[in-house]
Design a protein around this motif. Structure first.
Motif, mmCIF file in Angstrom:
data_model
loop_
_atom_site.group_PDB
_atom_site.id
_atom_site.type_symbol
_atom_site.label_atom_id
_atom_site.label_comp_id
_atom_site.label_asym_id
_atom_site.label_seq_id
_atom_site.Cartn_x
_atom_site.Cartn_y
_atom_site.Cartn_z
ATOM 1 N N THR A 697 18.607 -65.872 -74.687
ATOM 2 C CA THR A 697 18.858 -64.577 -74.055
ATOM 3 C C THR A 697 18.546 -64.610 -72.566
ATOM 4 O O THR A 697 19.283 -64.026 -71.756
ATOM 5 C CB THR A 697 18.018 -63.489 -74.746
ATOM 6 O OG1 THR A 697 18.366 -63.437 -76.128
ATOM 7 C CG2 THR A 697 18.266 -62.136 -74.123
ATOM 8 N N ALA A 698 17.467 -65.275 -72.181
ATOM 9 C CA ALA A 698 17.123 -65.361 -70.759
ATOM 10 C C ALA A 698 18.238 -66.041 -69.977
ATOM 11 O O ALA A 698 18.637 -65.590 -68.893
ATOM 12 C CB ALA A 698 15.804 -66.108 -70.592
ATOM 13 N N ALA A 699 18.754 -67.131 -70.531
ATOM 14 C CA ALA A 699 19.836 -67.849 -69.851
ATOM 15 C C ALA A 699 21.114 -67.019 -69.817
ATOM 16 O O ALA A 699 21.809 -66.962 -68.789
ATOM 17 C CB ALA A 699 20.082 -69.180 -70.555
ATOM 18 N N LEU A 700 21.441 -66.359 -70.925
ATOM 19 C CA LEU A 700 22.645 -65.531 -70.973
ATOM 20 C C LEU A 700 22.548 -64.356 -70.005
ATOM 21 O O LEU A 700 23.513 -64.013 -69.320
ATOM 22 C CB LEU A 700 22.866 -65.015 -72.396
ATOM 23 C CG LEU A 700 23.272 -66.052 -73.446
ATOM 24 C CD1 LEU A 700 23.191 -65.450 -74.846
ATOM 25 C CD2 LEU A 700 24.680 -66.580 -73.171
ATOM 26 N N ALA A 701 21.388 -63.726 -69.939
ATOM 27 C CA ALA A 701 21.206 -62.574 -69.062
ATOM 28 C C ALA A 701 21.465 -62.945 -67.609
ATOM 29 O O ALA A 701 22.004 -62.150 -66.827
ATOM 30 C CB ALA A 701 19.794 -62.016 -69.219
ATOM 31 N N ALA A 702 21.099 -64.169 -67.230
ATOM 32 C CA ALA A 702 21.248 -64.616 -65.845
ATOM 33 C C ALA A 702 22.653 -65.112 -65.527
ATOM 34 O O ALA A 702 22.914 -65.551 -64.405
ATOM 35 C CB ALA A 702 20.234 -65.715 -65.552
ATOM 36 N N GLY A 703 23.564 -65.057 -66.507
ATOM 37 C CA GLY A 703 24.946 -65.444 -66.241
ATOM 38 C C GLY A 703 25.268 -66.875 -66.578
ATOM 39 O O GLY A 703 26.278 -67.413 -66.102
ATOM 40 N N ASN A 704 24.455 -67.518 -67.394
ATOM 41 C CA ASN A 704 24.697 -68.902 -67.784
ATOM 42 C C ASN A 704 25.318 -68.965 -69.175
ATOM 43 O O ASN A 704 25.181 -68.043 -69.981
ATOM 44 C CB ASN A 704 23.380 -69.680 -67.799
ATOM 45 C CG ASN A 704 22.680 -69.630 -66.456
ATOM 46 O OD1 ASN A 704 23.139 -70.214 -65.485
ATOM 47 N ND2 ASN A 704 21.565 -68.913 -66.405
ATOM 48 N N SER A 705 25.982 -70.056 -69.466
ATOM 49 C CA SER A 705 26.417 -70.319 -70.837
ATOM 50 C C SER A 705 25.339 -71.159 -71.518
ATOM 51 O O SER A 705 24.526 -71.806 -70.855
ATOM 52 C CB SER A 705 27.766 -71.033 -70.859
ATOM 53 O OG SER A 705 27.712 -72.208 -70.074
ATOM 54 N N VAL A 706 25.331 -71.140 -72.859
ATOM 55 C CA VAL A 706 24.195 -71.694 -73.596
ATOM 56 C C VAL A 706 24.659 -72.589 -74.736
ATOM 57 O O VAL A 706 25.552 -72.220 -75.511
ATOM 58 C CB VAL A 706 23.309 -70.558 -74.161
ATOM 59 C CG1 VAL A 706 22.255 -71.107 -75.121
ATOM 60 C CG2 VAL A 706 22.635 -69.794 -73.022
#
Length: 755
Positions: A697-706
């Motif tokens: 979620t932290a990575a997704l929130a910042a606009g990254n793919s996971v």
């Protein structure tokens, strides 16, 4: 009636546990309608009581004056509690000195002109400490004389403060042993007063603790019974068993019941009253169930000494009293019932917030508790064939109203040892006859005093407390005697405006995660049934790459708590699967980043709602696949929901618009936060949902793919979470689920050109 009365009351007790105050309070107000004709007379009597109290000469040991001098909202009051905690708990001198230096040297203790040795001695000790330690802390200017004071000061300071704290202890504790307490009781100047002895302590933590408390209660019952002074004993169930909690019903019904029964049997032989004390709200139903077992035990039949305390600040107060009345009539006994306002309010509020409940089990306004108390008092007085009413109060208005409605019924008041004696002296003087009352008298060593002392000071040190107000002559009598029924009826919102409901404690930014009310049997049973229903079908966790579930070799997953029980199957990724996921994630990341923080935040908020809707399924997988207890699984689940909402809120706040930076005239400098690319999130097994969700979620929130890789032990929990994230709106090309061996997939993760 049937042998289990509590089972008949469970539905209404469940319904009222967290009921909305705006629904419940009007019902309580309606119960108090019959008090209106008595209001004027009660106010006149209360005014006379207060004037009589204020006309009395201050005692040398008056806790009321100390509460006024050191309010708990002041620096001095807070420091005083710190000192109490330090000196009554810390065993070694070095640590005591260090904490005294830290806490006391920065506080200015106000000198008092009151002719009160108790208050003045405390002030002297506190001032001595602060002044000497402040002198020690100065960098210069204190010279040889200052050094001499500092060297001699610490033992002097420590002794003075310890004596001040012990003086406070003597104010609240009748004796350090039951024999000492009984001897002090014989010196009591009011022959119409009786006592209820309670063994100091805040609950057993071990079986040895419980055995020690049992011995103390047994010794006390024999001593009080032989003294033949009309006194009684109060028993805390938490002191008699280390696992007195809703999770251990069988141990309560057998082990704890056996201990309490033995004490009651001894008390019955002396015809001695025993009161089961009220404790936290999550223990109400277990305590009522155990109380019913005692009342139905043939060996205790014919004994009218089995008593119970009920707390008016609890939303189920009237239902608990109705249960007591029904039980008394069913077992053909009279039950002594102590009505108290409640001693754990702050912890009940905090626990409901921390555990994410929908509402509070207690009222949020003091006036509403007063209304509940009056409604309960009326109910008790309406059943003289079932209840011997005992009204525990230090409030003149409450006592005055009870005197208006008690009529010729048998009753007694109760007060705490060290508090409220002037109230009942004044009431007796106004009425021209002794008022029957019982003193709640703690017994035990001073090192066990702290928690009890803190509760008493928190209850009575607040500036809204009658005990505090009665000692402050600057507060007009009329202000102290407000009619709680009228005041509460005039409130448009019965919930206190400064106490947010548990779901709303984080304000507008985000909602608190929901926590089921496990102590409540009906709610708990429904959750367990939903969990069991979900687990009837085997579960399969397959890799999800670009939204498609992959096939492969299925591996059977077993319950770690029972290796004979298969949960379902899982499929591992291949290195080619991971490489393809990396490529897709790289190509979709830019559009996800362009979406903006606010839009991503809304998706994560929807995911949080979906997680909560699917709580039984997620908790079921955490319990079975992760080998967790039910409570531990719920904690893991709630942390995951909190991560979703927290990072969603951060995305909206930090990634939606630029931050303007200061700069030279004519320049405009802005800081934009953007995603960086593809993140590989590798989660451990110990928090299979919370850590897995938090990383992704932290990575997704910042606009990254996971690329999300779960622990090899817990792929099913993570698989269910990824499906919910996709359902909430996270693009399938942005979030990929890649279970498998770390040693096999790790090299691909590390060496990929996209990470």
């Amino acid at each position: 009636m049937t042998a289990s009365l509590i089972s008949q009351f469970l539905p209404v007790l469940s319904e009222r546990y967290l009921v909305d105050e705006n629904i419940l309070v009007p019902e309580l107000l309606a119960r108090c309608d019959t008090l209106q004709p008595h209001q004027a007379a009660a106010e006149r009597l209360a005014t006379q009581i207060v004037e009589g109290i204020r006309a009395q000469k201050p005692r040398s040991m008056d806790i009321n004056q100390l509460l006024v001098a050191y309010q708990l909202t002041s620096e001095e009051g807070i420091a005083l509690m710190c000192v109490a905690e330090a000196l009554l708990r810390i065993p070694d001198t070095q640590t005591r000195n260090a904490l005294i230096r830290d806490k006391m040297s920065v506080t200015e203790w106000e000198a008092s002109s009151a002719a009160n040795p108790f208050q003045n001695f405390s002030t002297w000790a506190l001032n001595l400490t602060g002044n000497v330690l402040h002198l020690q802390n100065k960098d210069s200017g204190w010279g040889v004389f200052g050094k001499l004071i500092a060297r001699l000061g610490q033992p002097v300071i420590r002794t003075a403060l310890e004596q001040a704290m012990r003086l406070m202890g003597n104010q609240f504790v009748l004796g350090e042993t039951i024999d000492e307490a009984i001897a002090n009781r014989r010196k009591h100047p009011y022959p119409h007063a009786t006592a209820s002895y309670d063994m100091l302590g805040e609950g057993a933590r071990t079986i040895n603790d419980a055995a020690r408390y049992f011995q103390a209660y047994e010794t006390a019952i024999h001593a009080v019974g032989k003294a033949k002074m009309g006194d009684s004993i109060s028993i805390k169930l938490s002191a008699l068993h280390p696992r007195y909690e809703w999770r251990k019903p069988d141990r309560i019904r057998h082990e704890l019941f056996h201990s309490v029964f033995k004490l009651c049997a001894i008390a019955k032989a002396y015809d001695l009253m025993v009161t089961i004390d009220a404790e936290e709200m999550d223990r109400l139903v277990p305590s009522l169930e155990l109380f019913e077992m005692l009342a139905r035990t043939p060996e205790l039949s014919g004994w009218n000494g089995l008593g119970l305390a009920v707390q008016a600040y609890g939303k189920r107060c009237t239902q608990a009293l109705e249960f007591v009345i029904a039980l008394a009539r069913d077992t053909r006994r009279i039950i002594p019932t102590r009505l108290v306002k409640g001693a754990y309010w702050d912890s009940e509020i905090k626990r409901a917030q921390v555990e994410g409940h929908e509402n509070y089990p207690v009222f949020t306004r003091k006036s509403t508790t007063d209304v509940s108390y009056l409604a309960g008092a009326q109910l008790m007085l309406s059943a003289p064939d079932a209840i011997y009413p005992q009204f525990a109060t230090h409030n003149a208005m409450t006592a005055a109203m009870i005197m208006q409605i008690v009529g010729d019924k048998k009753y007694e008041f109760q007060r705490l040892h060290g508090m409220g004696d002037n109230l009942y002296e004044s009431l007796s003087a106004v009425l021209g006859r002794p008022v029957p009352y019982r003193i709640y008298a703690p017994v035990g060593p001073h090192h066990d005093l702290l928690a009890y002392l803190v509760r008493r000071l928190l209850e009575n040190g607040a500036n809204s407390s009658f005990v505090y107000q009665i000692a402050d002559k600057n507060i007009p009598v009329k202000k102290m005697l407000d009619n709680p029924v009228q005041f509460t009826a005039n409130l448009s919102d019965k919930l206190h405006p400064k106490i947010s409901l548990p779901p709303d404690i984080f304000g507008a930014e985000r909602k608190n995660s929901f926590g089921p009310l496990l102590p409540e049997p009906m709610m708990r049973d429904k959750l367990i049934k939903d969990i069991q229903k979900f687990l009837l079908q085997p579960y399969e966790a397959a890799p999800i790459i670009d939204g498609k579930s992959l096939t492969g070799v299925r591996q059977t997953k077993y319950d770690p708590s029972d290796n004979r029980r298969a949960l379902g199957t899982s499929i591992d990724c291949t290195t080619d699967d991971v490489a393809r996921a990396m490529e897709v994630a790289h190509h979709t990341q830019h559009e996800w980043d362009k979406m903006g923080g606010a839009a991503r935040g809304k998706i994560l908020a929807r995911a949080a709602d979906l997680f909560e809707f699917h709580m039984p399924q997620l908790v079921a997988l955490i319990v079975r696949e992760g080998g967790r207890t039910l409570q531990s699984a719920i904690n893991d689940f709630r942390e995951a929901v909190d991560f979703l909402r927290y990072y969603g809120a951060q995305a909206a706040r930090e990634f939606e618009t630029p931050v303007r930076l200061p700069g030279p005239t004519g320049e405009q400098n802005e800081l934009w936060l953007r995603g960086r690319g593809v993140f590989v999130c590798i989660a451990p097994w110990n928090f299979p949902l919370a850590i897995f969700t938090g990383q992704a979620t932290a990575a997704l929130a910042a606009g990254n793919s996971v690329i999300a890789k779960p622990a090899g032990q817990t792929p099913m929990v993570a698989h269910y979470a990824v499906k919910l994230l996709h359902q909430a709106g996270v693009p399938t090309g942005v979030l990929h689920f890649t279970p498998g061996s770390g040693s096999a997939l790790g090299k691909v993760f590390v060496e990929s050109k996209y990470t």
